[in-house]
Design a protein around this motif. Sequence first.
Motif, PDB file in Angstrom:
ATOM      1  N   LEU A  10      12.820  42.618 -10.109  1.00 15.83           N
ATOM      2  CA  LEU A  10      13.758  43.174  -9.140  1.00 15.83           C
ATOM      3  C   LEU A  10      13.449  44.627  -8.811  1.00 15.83           C
ATOM      4  O   LEU A  10      13.454  45.019  -7.643  1.00 15.83           O
ATOM      5  N   VAL A  14      12.471  45.781  -4.991  1.00 14.11           N
ATOM      6  CA  VAL A  14      13.271  46.744  -4.232  1.00 14.11           C
ATOM      7  C   VAL A  14      12.421  47.956  -3.869  1.00 14.11           C
ATOM      8  O   VAL A  14      12.477  48.437  -2.729  1.00 14.11           O
ATOM      9  N   ALA A  50      14.369  42.690   0.781  1.00 13.37           N
ATOM     10  CA  ALA A  50      14.419  42.366  -0.647  1.00 13.37           C
ATOM     11  C   ALA A  50      15.228  41.088  -0.881  1.00 13.37           C
ATOM     12  O   ALA A  50      14.879  40.268  -1.726  1.00 13.37           O
ATOM     13  N   ARG A  51      16.298  40.913  -0.126  1.00 20.93           N
ATOM     14  CA  ARG A  51      17.139  39.722  -0.264  1.00 20.93           C
ATOM     15  C   ARG A  51      16.353  38.457   0.062  1.00 20.93           C
ATOM     16  O   ARG A  51      16.557  37.409  -0.539  1.00 20.93           O
ATOM     17  N   TRP A  61      17.607  36.620  -5.300  1.00 20.04           N
ATOM     18  CA  TRP A  61      18.243  37.604  -6.170  1.00 20.04           C
ATOM     19  C   TRP A  61      19.754  37.554  -6.030  1.00 20.04           C
ATOM     20  O   TRP A  61      20.288  37.332  -4.947  1.00 20.04           O
ATOM     21  N   HIS A  63      23.219  38.971  -5.356  1.00 18.38           N
ATOM     22  CA  HIS A  63      23.609  40.024  -4.411  1.00 18.38           C
ATOM     23  C   HIS A  63      24.021  41.311  -5.127  1.00 18.38           C
ATOM     24  O   HIS A  63      23.597  42.409  -4.746  1.00 18.38           O
ATOM     25  N   LEU A  66      21.062  43.081  -6.711  1.00 20.95           N
ATOM     26  CA  LEU A  66      20.226  43.654  -5.664  1.00 20.95           C
ATOM     27  C   LEU A  66      20.841  44.948  -5.138  1.00 20.95           C
ATOM     28  O   LEU A  66      20.160  45.960  -5.005  1.00 20.95           O
ATOM     29  N   GLN A  69      20.496  47.765  -7.710  1.00 17.15           N
ATOM     30  CA  GLN A  69      19.128  48.277  -7.814  1.00 17.15           C
ATOM     31  C   GLN A  69      18.772  49.149  -6.614  1.00 17.15           C
ATOM     32  O   GLN A  69      18.168  50.215  -6.773  1.00 17.15           O
TER      33      GLN A  69
END
Length: 91
Positions: A10, A14, A50-51, A61, A63, A66, A69
């Motif tokens: 992750l 990101v 990223a999502r 990921w 929510h 995410l 981060q």
Amino acid sequence: MPIAADADDLELAVRHALLTTRATAACPFHPDVTIRVGDDAAETHAFYRARNLVKSDGTGWNHDLLMEQIARQLANAADRVCPKCSGAPLT
């Protein structure tokens, strides 16, 4: 850096999304310093990028993770100017 290589971590996913959307940038003289550009549209785009990354097991990921981060990385980035270049104290 390939997106697939970052999809299972992750933090790296990101960081990659923020850099490739130009929401953040690395200082050319101090590569260890990340600079927050201050472009809200780029930050939103980074979230969506990223999502949309899919981990190797086919899942996405969470929510909340995410968002945490992204918020952490943006909060840790210097605002618009490298503090080492400007002589400002590091925080």
